[in-house]
Design a protein around this motif. Structure first.
Motif, PDB file in Angstrom:
ATOM      1  N   PHE A   1       2.432  -5.447  -7.528  1.00 38.94           N
ATOM      2  CA  PHE A   1       2.467  -4.625  -6.322  1.00 38.94           C
ATOM      3  C   PHE A   1       3.471  -3.494  -6.514  1.00 38.94           C
ATOM      4  N   GLU A   2       3.169  -2.352  -5.923  1.00 39.63           N
ATOM      5  CA  GLU A   2       4.052  -1.193  -6.030  1.00 39.63           C
ATOM      6  C   GLU A   2       4.378  -0.653  -4.643  1.00 39.63           C
ATOM      7  N   GLN A   3       5.654  -0.346  -4.437  1.00 37.25           N
ATOM      8  CA  GLN A   3       6.097   0.297  -3.207  1.00 37.25           C
ATOM      9  C   GLN A   3       6.832   1.581  -3.573  1.00 37.25           C
TER      10      GLN A   3
ATOM     11  N   ALA B   1       9.886  -3.401   2.743  1.00 34.20           N
ATOM     12  CA  ALA B   1       8.835  -3.072   3.717  1.00 34.20           C
ATOM     13  C   ALA B   1       9.384  -3.026   5.145  1.00 34.20           C
TER      14      ALA B   1
ATOM     15  N   GLU C   1      -1.560  -2.422  -4.053  1.00 39.27           N
ATOM     16  CA  GLU C   1      -1.967  -3.537  -4.901  1.00 39.27           C
ATOM     17  C   GLU C   1      -2.462  -2.968  -6.234  1.00 39.27           C
TER      18      GLU C   1
ATOM     19  N   THR D   1       9.391   2.625   2.711  1.00 39.49           N
ATOM     20  CA  THR D   1       8.130   2.734   1.988  1.00 39.49           C
ATOM     21  C   THR D   1       6.992   2.850   2.994  1.00 39.49           C
TER      22      THR D   1
ATOM     23  N   THR E   1       6.768  -5.301  -7.911  1.00 39.25           N
ATOM     24  CA  THR E   1       6.930  -6.739  -7.684  1.00 39.25           C
ATOM     25  C   THR E   1       5.746  -7.463  -8.313  1.00 39.25           C
TER      26      THR E   1
ATOM     27  N   SER F   1       9.669   3.817  -7.625  1.00 35.01           N
ATOM     28  CA  SER F   1       8.911   2.717  -7.031  1.00 35.01           C
ATOM     29  C   SER F   1       9.539   1.367  -7.337  1.00 35.01           C
TER      30      SER F   1
ATOM     31  N   MET G   1      10.624  -7.395  -1.861  1.00 37.82           N
ATOM     32  CA  MET G   1       9.460  -6.604  -1.476  1.00 37.82           C
ATOM     33  C   MET G   1       9.308  -6.572   0.043  1.00 37.82           C
ATOM     34  N   GLN G   2       9.483  -7.720   0.693  1.00 33.91           N
ATOM     35  CA  GLN G   2       9.382  -7.774   2.147  1.00 33.91           C
ATOM     36  C   GLN G   2      10.552  -7.056   2.812  1.00 33.91           C
TER      37      GLN G   2
ATOM     38  N   THR H   1       2.451  -1.009   0.761  1.00 34.05           N
ATOM     39  CA  THR H   1       2.450  -1.715  -0.520  1.00 34.05           C
ATOM     40  C   THR H   1       1.113  -1.521  -1.212  1.00 34.05           C
TER      41      THR H   1
END
Length: 375
Positions: free
Chosen positions: A111-113, A220, A235, A230, A37, A34, A216-217, A233
């Protein structure tokens, strides 16, 4: 970009496995890699957020977060090394629960992806992280834009993801300076200091994901042969809004202070004090641009506003050399005019304008006084 004063020990499971074989631990099919962020903090080193990687395998209860933003304040000559650009950051590891607890304690978003990877890709990333942690490769020379906790994580992921991470994010098309400036809301003096210190390289359009939110973006918006990198996201923790009282760290306080100095600019003591400070800042900008290996600091056109010639002007002022004052003032006025033109399309024009106006007033007052004495 996380401050950890002492190098964090691996969790207990690490000590139960010989160092030689730790990097060889096989991950089960249930394992997950993962991207974590974290939101911005209050201190300057944390204001841009933080990035880390989580390796989780429920089959073996292995749950480690690898953090590339660790540094030690006790490093000899810490600030000199930071300015020079040879400060060593290093990788540390902690349990996932401890990592999240730390950010909850400081009330920062997490945040986790979970990344959609093949088993081979997951194993490769886990092996590289573990190997790096127990080798000299865990140390790296920090660079504000080009080598930090976010870029180090992005580089690792890009080595295993076909096609690499998408650069698509809300900052796409902006310059490095514009991006940095936009992230410093509520940190006026930090914003002013950074923009005065950074030079022309930061006015280039950003070509990489160098901030946590950008990565992060980018993740995504990335698609691989397996599909989206991913599926969403998560939370993990949402920071609780905090009441903010009046702060002196804002533009209006700065503008009022400059206005006060402008009102006193007819006083010789104030003029000489300003020239001394501005001139020394000019020397510092010149020196740091040559001394530092931070490419962000070179070709600093802010030297046109705060330049070493003010020290020469100060010298002539003490010597009552009015011809020298007049000539030096004209040179400085030329620099200020050039600086004003350069700044027309720069994002930090508004925050530097009070200082620019004060500088113009002080230099003009010196030139007018010299003209009168020579008349």
């Amino acid at each position: 970009m996380q401050k950890i004063k002492i190098f964090t020990a691996l969790l207990l499971v690490l000590f139960s496995v010989p160092t030689k074989t730790f990097a060889q631990i096989p991950l089960s099919d249930e394992s997950k890699i993962s991207l974590l962020t974290c939101g911005p903090g209050k201190e300057l080193y944390s204001v841009f957020g933080h990035t880390a990687i989580r390796v989780y395998d429920p089959a073996t209860r292995f749950d480690v977060v690898y953090n590339f933003g660790t540094f030690d304040f006790d490093t000899p000559n810490f600030y000199a090394k930071f300015v020079k650009g040879d400060l060593q950051y290093f990788v540390s590891a902690s349990s996932y629960n401890d990592f999240v607890f730390t950010y909850q304690y400081y009330n920062r978003d997490v945040f986790e992806q979970v990344l959609n990877l093949t088993q081979q890709q997951k194993q490769g990333i886990a092996n590289e992280l573990a190997t790096t942690l127990i080798s000299d490769k865990r140390f790296y020379t920090y660079k504000f834009i080009h080598r930090n906790c976010t870029t180090m994580v992005a580089d690792i992921l890009n080595r295993y993801i076909p096609g690499k991470i998408s650069l698509k994010n809300e900052d796409l098309g902006m310059t490095y300076r514009e991006i940095i400036h936009s992230k410093l809301n509520g940190h006026f003096f930090e914003d002013l200091g950074i923009n005065l210190t950074f030079g022309m390289p930061t006015d280039k359009t950003s070509e990489k994901l160098f901030l946590p939110e950008e990565l992060m973006q980018g993740v995504a918006n990335t698609t691989t042969p397996l599909g989206p990198l991913t599926n969403g996201t998560i939370e993990v923790y949402k920071a609780t809004p905090e009441k903010t009282g009046f702060s002196l760290n804002n533009f209006y306080v700065f503008a009022l202070f400059i206005l006060l100095l402008a009102a006193l600019s007819g006083k010789k003591l104030m003029q000489r004090s300003f020239l001394a400070i501005a001139g020394l800042l000019g020397v510092f900008f010149c020196f740091v641009g040559l001394y530092s290996s931070h490419t962000e600091l070179i070709w600093n056109y802010n030297i046109l506003m705060l330049n070493p010639f003010y020290l020469l002007l100060l010298y002539f002022s003490f010597k009552n050399n009015f011809k020298g004052i007049l000539i030096t003032s004209y040179i400085c006025i030329g620099f200020l005019a050039l600086y004003s033109i350069i700044m027309l399309n720069k994002p930090h024009l508004a925050i530097t304008s009070p200082l620019l106006l004060l500088t113009i007033i002080v230099v003009l007052r010196n030139s007018f006084t010299a003209k009168k004495k020579l008349a």
